[in-house]
Design a protein around this motif. Sequence first.
Motif, short mmCIF file in Angstrom:
data_model
loop_
_atom_site.label_atom_id
_atom_site.label_comp_id
_atom_site.label_asym_id
_atom_site.label_seq_id
_atom_site.Cartn_x
_atom_site.Cartn_y
_atom_site.Cartn_z
N ALA A 196 3.52 5.01 -5.10
CA ALA A 196 4.69 5.86 -5.31
C ALA A 196 5.24 6.36 -3.98
N SER A 197 4.35 6.76 -3.07
CA SER A 197 4.83 7.25 -1.78
C SER A 197 5.44 6.12 -0.95
N THR A 198 4.90 4.90 -1.08
CA THR A 198 5.45 3.74 -0.37
C THR A 198 6.83 3.41 -0.91
N ASP A 208 8.87 5.46 -2.42
CA ASP A 208 9.79 6.54 -2.04
C ASP A 208 10.25 6.37 -0.59
N THR A 209 9.34 5.99 0.27
CA THR A 209 9.67 5.80 1.68
C THR A 209 10.64 4.63 1.84
N ALA A 246 -0.63 6.82 -6.42
CA ALA A 246 0.00 7.78 -5.53
C ALA A 246 0.48 7.08 -4.25
N LYS A 247 -0.35 6.18 -3.73
CA LYS A 247 0.03 5.45 -2.52
C LYS A 247 1.24 4.56 -2.79
#
Length: 136
Positions: free
Chosen positions: A116-118, A120-121, A113-114
């Motif tokens: 994926a969010s990184t 995406d950012t 999850a981390k």
Amino acid sequence: MSIRQEKIQSLLARHVGEFLSHEAGSMSLITVTRVIFNEKTKKADVFITVLPETQEKTALAFAKRKSSDLREYVKEKANMGVLPVFSFVIDIGEKNRQMVDAISAQDALRAEAKEASTSDTQSGAFSDLRSDDSQA
């Protein structure tokens, strides 16, 4: 441990598991995780896990109560000279292993999850740069 010792323990684990699955009711699932057999004392410690965990005490009492019937079952099924005396123990090591597996799985999900969010950012930042270039 000798090969003979391993074979005896495997044979006992299989027969004890068959016996418990046949004799136990549908209230819980009793699984034999391992058997430790001591040839000198003729004692076999049977390690079990129980699902649901709330039924552990009941399942352990059941197994202890049925140990004489278990000896008869093993006598019929296995070609052993002297039958062991069975004692039953809840396998705490297996419970700990399962807990470690669950924690590891949670950590892996958090890492994904981390990540994926990184990503995406970062991709969002690049798209902002591209739109700035096209406007200039």
